[in-house]
Design a protein around this motif. Structure first.
Motif, short mmCIF file in Angstrom:
data_model
loop_
_atom_site.label_atom_id
_atom_site.label_comp_id
_atom_site.label_asym_id
_atom_site.label_seq_id
_atom_site.Cartn_x
_atom_site.Cartn_y
_atom_site.Cartn_z
N GLY A 34 0.76 -1.33 0.04
CA GLY A 34 0.20 -0.05 -0.16
C GLY A 34 0.82 1.10 -0.10
O GLY A 34 0.63 2.32 -0.71
N GLN A 35 2.04 1.25 0.81
CA GLN A 35 2.67 2.41 0.81
C GLN A 35 3.54 2.86 -0.59
O GLN A 35 3.57 3.85 -1.16
N TYR A 36 3.65 1.75 -1.34
CA TYR A 36 4.58 1.51 -2.47
C TYR A 36 3.25 2.19 -3.58
O TYR A 36 3.72 2.86 -4.24
N LEU A 37 2.09 1.75 -3.62
CA LEU A 37 1.19 2.23 -4.36
C LEU A 37 0.73 3.41 -4.28
O LEU A 37 0.72 4.34 -5.26
N GLY A 38 0.69 4.05 -2.96
CA GLY A 38 0.32 5.42 -2.92
C GLY A 38 1.57 6.36 -3.26
O GLY A 38 1.27 7.37 -4.02
N LEU A 66 -9.96 11.51 2.04
CA LEU A 66 -9.72 9.87 2.05
C LEU A 66 -9.12 9.58 3.48
O LEU A 66 -9.72 8.61 3.98
N PRO A 67 -8.14 10.28 4.08
CA PRO A 67 -7.68 9.82 5.47
C PRO A 67 -8.95 10.02 6.74
O PRO A 67 -8.90 9.58 7.59
N LEU A 68 -9.84 11.30 6.31
CA LEU A 68 -10.78 11.67 7.21
C LEU A 68 -11.84 10.35 7.41
O LEU A 68 -12.10 10.02 8.40
N ALA A 69 -12.08 10.04 6.05
CA ALA A 69 -13.18 8.97 6.05
C ALA A 69 -12.53 7.41 6.53
O ALA A 69 -13.32 6.80 7.35
N PHE A 96 -1.08 8.57 -0.35
CA PHE A 96 -1.49 9.49 -1.53
C PHE A 96 -2.06 10.61 -1.08
O PHE A 96 -1.36 11.82 -1.20
N ALA A 97 -3.03 10.65 -0.02
CA ALA A 97 -3.53 11.93 0.41
C ALA A 97 -2.69 12.78 1.46
O ALA A 97 -2.36 13.89 1.07
N ASN A 98 -1.81 12.06 2.18
CA ASN A 98 -0.80 12.99 3.02
C ASN A 98 0.20 13.22 2.24
O ASN A 98 0.88 14.31 2.64
N GLY A 99 0.65 12.82 0.99
CA GLY A 99 1.62 13.30 0.28
C GLY A 99 1.07 14.15 -0.87
O GLY A 99 1.92 14.42 -1.65
N GLY A 100 0.04 14.56 -0.99
CA GLY A 100 -0.81 15.44 -1.98
C GLY A 100 0.24 16.79 -2.04
O GLY A 100 0.48 17.20 -2.95
N ASP A 101 0.78 17.21 -1.08
CA ASP A 101 1.25 18.54 -1.03
C ASP A 101 2.65 18.31 -1.31
O ASP A 101 3.34 19.43 -1.70
N ASN A 102 3.24 17.21 -1.42
CA ASN A 102 4.46 16.89 -1.66
C ASN A 102 4.78 16.99 -3.40
O ASN A 102 5.65 17.33 -3.81
#
Length: 200
Positions: free
Chosen positions: A45-49, A78-81, A116-122
């Motif tokens: 999952g980490q790799y996919l994201g 996403l993380p909120l849900a 993915f959501a947590n890295g959106g700002d990246n």
């Protein structure tokens, strides 16, 4: 020959933009500690994201915009849900002495969604770096980043398996994980001004 300076820059850039992922990974690994195959799902999952983050950043560096900038704050949903789902499952099982940890640990796609959501700002950081590095330099960044994802997973698992940390996460992880995910979601939404929530 690969420029050692670019490798060092790639390592530094990855570290400063993903340091919070170690905490999230430790929580995920602790959540799935008793479930066979959970560690593999978390790594997958980490790799996919993260590969999704790289795909968007690389595409944007070449001028293709698959993810409009105005959409990025809404990734916080996403993380909120997932945090609300984890909180509900934890509450529902609070009286079960032999509770199975949240559906046998996190699923790969759930981990990918949070990553993915947590890295959106990246993405906003990576795009100009990739665009100015040229194809060879960009390739080095991508390879280094993908190697460091594995390192991050190992570090997260290391923390999750330390006796003191593991005991704390075993006792409080079902509370902390939902709070962290909900917090991440809210921060992304508020900082990005989604739904008019921004302070600026």
């Amino acid at each position: 020959m690969v420029n050692a300076g670019i490798i060092g820059q790639a390592v530094g850039l990855f570290a400063v933009t993903n340091i919070d992922d170690i905490v999230i990974l430790a929580l995920f690994f602790a959540q799935g500690a008793a479930s066979r195959g959970s560690a593999l799902r978390i790594v997958l999952g980490q790799y996919l994201g993260f590969m999704a983050i790289l795909a968007v950043a690389v595409a944007a560096a070449f001028g293709a915009t698959f993810l409009p900038e105005s959409f990025i704050p809404y990734l916080g949903l996403l993380p909120l849900a997932l945090g609300l789902k984890a909180a509900w499952q934890g509450w529902r099982r609070r009286d079960d002495d032999e509770r199975v940890e949240l559906d046998h640990g996190p699923k790969a796609l759930e981990v990918a969604a949070v990553t993915f959501a947590n890295g959106g700002d990246n993405i906003g950081v990576y795009v100009p770096v990739f665009a100015t590095s040229g194809l060879p330099g960009m390739s080095v960044y991508v390879v280094v980043f993908l190697v460091l994802v594995a390192v991050w997973c190992l570090v997260g698992r290391f923390f999750a398996t330390r006796p003191f940390v593991a005991k704390a996460l075993s006792r409080w992880g079902h509370v902390v994980l939902p709070l962290v995910l909900i917090g991440i979601g809210l921060v992304i939404l508020v900082e990005g001004g989604a739904f008019g929530l921004g302070f600026g």
